[in-house]
Design a protein around this motif. Structure first.
Motif, short mmCIF file in Angstrom:
data_model
loop_
_atom_site.label_atom_id
_atom_site.label_comp_id
_atom_site.label_asym_id
_atom_site.label_seq_id
_atom_site.Cartn_x
_atom_site.Cartn_y
_atom_site.Cartn_z
N GLU A 31 -3.97 9.88 2.93
CA GLU A 31 -3.69 9.99 4.46
C GLU A 31 -4.96 10.69 5.10
N PRO A 32 -5.73 11.73 4.39
CA PRO A 32 -7.09 12.08 5.05
C PRO A 32 -8.19 11.22 5.09
N ILE A 33 -8.30 10.26 4.02
CA ILE A 33 -9.31 9.39 3.94
C ILE A 33 -9.06 7.97 4.35
N LYS A 34 -7.88 7.60 4.92
CA LYS A 34 -7.40 6.19 5.25
C LYS A 34 -8.08 5.74 6.02
N GLU A 35 -8.34 6.32 7.08
CA GLU A 35 -9.28 5.53 8.19
C GLU A 35 -10.82 5.40 7.96
N GLU B 227 -2.57 -8.57 -5.73
CA GLU B 227 -1.89 -8.30 -4.68
C GLU B 227 -2.20 -6.70 -4.24
N PHE B 228 -1.91 -5.87 -5.17
CA PHE B 228 -2.05 -4.37 -4.88
C PHE B 228 -3.61 -4.03 -4.72
N HIS B 229 -4.46 -4.74 -5.38
CA HIS B 229 -6.02 -4.49 -5.16
C HIS B 229 -6.45 -4.93 -3.81
N SER B 230 -5.91 -6.00 -3.34
CA SER B 230 -6.34 -6.65 -2.17
C SER B 230 -5.61 -5.83 -1.05
N HIS B 231 -4.49 -5.12 -1.19
CA HIS B 231 -4.02 -4.25 -0.18
C HIS B 231 -4.89 -3.08 -0.18
N LEU B 232 -5.28 -2.64 -1.25
CA LEU B 232 -5.98 -1.17 -1.14
C LEU B 232 -7.25 -1.62 -0.70
N LYS B 233 -8.01 -2.66 -0.94
CA LYS B 233 -9.31 -2.95 -0.21
C LYS B 233 -9.09 -3.08 1.40
N TRP B 234 -8.06 -3.65 1.90
CA TRP B 234 -8.07 -3.80 3.18
C TRP B 234 -7.14 -2.75 3.89
N LYS B 235 -6.78 -1.64 3.04
CA LYS B 235 -5.98 -0.35 3.51
C LYS B 235 -4.74 -0.83 4.25
N ASN B 236 -4.07 -1.70 3.68
CA ASN B 236 -2.45 -2.05 3.71
C ASN B 236 -1.60 -1.00 3.07
N PHE B 237 -1.69 0.26 3.33
CA PHE B 237 -0.90 1.22 2.70
C PHE B 237 0.53 1.13 2.53
N GLY B 238 0.96 0.50 3.70
CA GLY B 238 2.29 0.19 3.63
C GLY B 238 2.86 -0.67 2.62
N LYS B 239 2.14 -1.83 2.24
CA LYS B 239 2.23 -2.62 1.41
C LYS B 239 2.02 -2.25 0.21
N LEU B 240 1.39 -1.22 -0.18
CA LEU B 240 1.08 -0.75 -1.33
C LEU B 240 2.29 0.17 -1.90
N LEU B 241 2.74 0.72 -1.09
CA LEU B 241 3.86 1.81 -1.61
C LEU B 241 4.91 1.31 -2.41
N PRO B 242 5.51 -0.12 -2.04
CA PRO B 242 6.63 -0.50 -2.93
C PRO B 242 5.95 -0.83 -4.28
N ILE B 243 4.71 -1.13 -4.40
CA ILE B 243 4.29 -1.19 -5.98
C ILE B 243 3.79 -0.10 -6.61
N ILE B 244 4.10 1.07 -6.00
CA ILE B 244 3.68 2.19 -6.65
C ILE B 244 5.22 3.08 -7.00
#
Length: 144
Positions: free
Chosen positions: A68-72, A38-55
Protein backbone atom coordinates in the motif's frame (compact mmCIF):
# COMPACT_ATOMS: atom_id res chain seq x y z
CA UNK A 1 3.52 -5.08 -32.01
CA UNK A 2 5.91 -4.44 -29.11
CA UNK A 3 6.18 -0.82 -28.12
CA UNK A 4 9.29 -0.89 -25.97
CA UNK A 5 12.27 -2.94 -24.95
CA UNK A 6 10.53 -3.81 -21.67
CA UNK A 7 7.68 -5.41 -23.63
CA UNK A 8 10.23 -7.43 -25.59
CA UNK A 9 11.97 -8.56 -22.38
CA UNK A 10 8.62 -9.53 -20.85
CA UNK A 11 7.60 -11.54 -23.94
CA UNK A 12 11.02 -13.15 -24.29
CA UNK A 13 11.22 -14.13 -20.61
CA UNK A 14 7.69 -15.53 -20.86
CA UNK A 15 8.80 -17.60 -23.85
CA UNK A 16 11.78 -18.98 -21.89
CA UNK A 17 9.48 -19.69 -18.98
CA UNK A 18 7.08 -21.67 -21.20
CA UNK A 19 9.99 -23.64 -22.63
CA UNK A 20 11.18 -24.51 -19.11
CA UNK A 21 7.65 -25.59 -18.22
CA UNK A 22 7.75 -28.10 -21.07
CA UNK A 23 10.40 -30.06 -19.19
CA UNK A 24 8.14 -30.37 -16.14
CA UNK A 25 6.30 -33.66 -16.42
CA UNK A 26 3.29 -32.61 -14.39
CA UNK A 27 -0.15 -32.17 -15.91
CA UNK A 28 -0.30 -28.84 -14.04
CA UNK A 29 2.42 -27.11 -16.07
CA UNK A 30 0.10 -25.28 -18.45
CA UNK A 31 -1.98 -23.86 -15.63
CA UNK A 32 1.20 -22.87 -13.79
CA UNK A 33 2.78 -21.00 -16.68
CA UNK A 34 -0.47 -19.15 -17.40
CA UNK A 35 -0.98 -18.20 -13.76
CA UNK A 36 2.60 -16.97 -13.28
CA UNK A 37 2.48 -14.91 -16.47
CA UNK A 38 -0.82 -13.33 -15.41
CA UNK A 39 0.55 -12.65 -11.92
CA UNK A 40 3.64 -10.89 -13.27
CA UNK A 41 1.60 -8.89 -15.75
CA UNK A 42 -0.75 -7.74 -12.96
CA UNK A 43 2.25 -6.91 -10.76
CA UNK A 44 3.91 -4.87 -13.51
CA UNK A 45 0.75 -2.87 -14.21
CA UNK A 46 -0.17 -2.57 -10.50
CA UNK A 47 -3.48 -4.41 -10.79
CA UNK A 48 -3.27 -5.36 -7.12
CA UNK A 49 -6.95 -6.31 -6.95
CA UNK A 50 -6.32 -9.03 -9.55
CA UNK A 51 -3.19 -10.19 -7.72
CA UNK A 52 -4.89 -10.96 -4.42
CA UNK A 53 -6.87 -14.02 -5.60
CA UNK A 54 -3.60 -15.57 -6.82
CA UNK A 55 -1.95 -15.14 -3.40
CA UNK A 56 -2.66 -17.69 -0.67
CA UNK A 57 -5.41 -16.37 1.62
CA UNK A 58 -3.15 -16.22 4.69
CA UNK A 59 -0.76 -13.82 2.88
CA UNK A 60 -3.28 -11.55 1.15
CA UNK A 61 -3.53 -9.00 3.97
CA UNK A 62 0.26 -8.89 4.35
CA UNK A 63 0.63 -8.27 0.64
CA UNK A 64 -1.93 -5.45 0.75
CA UNK A 65 -0.38 -3.82 3.83
CA UNK A 66 3.15 -4.15 2.51
CA UNK A 67 2.47 -2.73 -0.93
CA UNK A 68 0.00 0.00 0.00
CA UNK A 69 2.69 2.63 0.84
CA UNK A 70 4.55 2.08 -2.44
CA UNK A 71 1.65 1.18 -4.73
CA UNK A 72 1.35 4.56 -6.42
CA UNK A 73 5.04 5.52 -6.80
CA UNK A 74 6.20 2.00 -7.79
CA UNK A 75 6.95 1.64 -11.50
CA UNK A 76 8.05 -1.75 -12.80
CA UNK A 77 9.91 -1.60 -16.08
CA UNK A 78 10.34 -5.35 -16.61
CA UNK A 79 10.10 -8.74 -14.95
CA UNK A 80 12.15 -11.63 -16.28
CA UNK A 81 12.24 -15.20 -15.05
CA UNK A 82 15.69 -16.69 -14.62
CA UNK A 83 14.90 -20.07 -13.10
CA UNK A 84 12.03 -22.36 -12.19
CA UNK A 85 12.81 -25.10 -9.68
CA UNK A 86 10.12 -27.77 -9.70
CA UNK A 87 9.17 -30.01 -6.81
CA UNK A 88 6.68 -32.21 -8.58
CA UNK A 89 6.15 -34.57 -5.65
CA UNK A 90 5.03 -31.62 -3.49
CA UNK A 91 3.18 -29.76 -6.27
CA UNK A 92 5.40 -26.75 -5.67
CA UNK A 93 7.66 -24.53 -7.74
CA UNK A 94 10.12 -21.79 -6.91
CA UNK A 95 10.48 -18.98 -9.43
CA UNK A 96 13.45 -16.62 -9.36
CA UNK A 97 14.32 -13.79 -11.66
CA UNK A 98 15.20 -10.15 -12.20
CA UNK A 99 13.05 -7.07 -11.86
CA UNK A 100 13.79 -3.55 -13.12
CA UNK A 101 11.90 -0.87 -11.23
CA UNK A 102 11.96 2.62 -9.77
CA UNK A 103 10.00 4.36 -7.08
CA UNK A 104 8.94 7.92 -7.90
CA UNK A 105 10.07 10.64 -7.45
CA UNK A 106 13.46 8.86 -7.71
CA UNK A 107 13.82 8.11 -11.41
CA UNK A 108 16.90 5.91 -11.07
CA UNK A 109 16.20 2.45 -12.47
CA UNK A 110 17.05 -0.26 -9.95
CA UNK A 111 17.74 -3.91 -10.71
CA UNK A 112 17.05 -6.63 -8.20
CA UNK A 113 16.25 -10.29 -7.84
CA UNK A 114 12.92 -11.71 -6.79
CA UNK A 115 11.80 -15.08 -5.49
CA UNK A 116 8.35 -16.62 -5.38
CA UNK A 117 7.21 -19.98 -4.05
CA UNK A 118 4.11 -21.38 -5.73
CA UNK A 119 1.85 -24.20 -4.53
CA UNK A 120 -0.80 -26.20 -6.34
CA UNK A 121 -3.80 -26.72 -4.06
CA UNK A 122 -7.52 -27.17 -4.76
CA UNK A 123 -6.87 -27.35 -8.51
CA UNK A 124 -5.15 -23.96 -8.74
CA UNK A 125 -1.71 -22.42 -8.41
CA UNK A 126 -1.13 -19.68 -5.86
CA UNK A 127 1.82 -17.72 -4.53
CA UNK A 128 2.70 -18.96 -1.08
CA UNK A 129 5.70 -16.73 -0.35
CA UNK A 130 7.32 -13.88 -2.22
CA UNK A 131 10.27 -11.55 -1.86
CA UNK A 132 10.78 -8.52 -4.09
CA UNK A 133 13.69 -6.05 -4.01
CA UNK A 134 11.39 -3.03 -3.63
CA UNK A 135 10.07 -4.46 -0.36
CA UNK A 136 12.89 -2.52 1.33
CA UNK A 137 11.18 0.71 0.25
CA UNK A 138 8.01 -0.04 2.21
CA UNK A 139 7.84 0.65 5.96
CA UNK A 140 5.12 -1.99 6.40
CA UNK A 141 6.73 -4.91 4.67
CA UNK A 142 7.72 -6.92 7.78
CA UNK A 143 4.85 -9.35 7.37
CA UNK A 144 6.19 -10.46 4.00
Amino acid sequence: MMKSISDFVFVFSSFLFFVSCASFGSHHRNEFSTTVSEFHSHLKWKNFGKLLPIITPKNQSCFSQGFEPIKEPLMIESISIANVHWSEDKNQAKVTGMILYFIEPDMILKKGTFAEEWTFHDNEWSVQTFLYPFANDSPHIECL
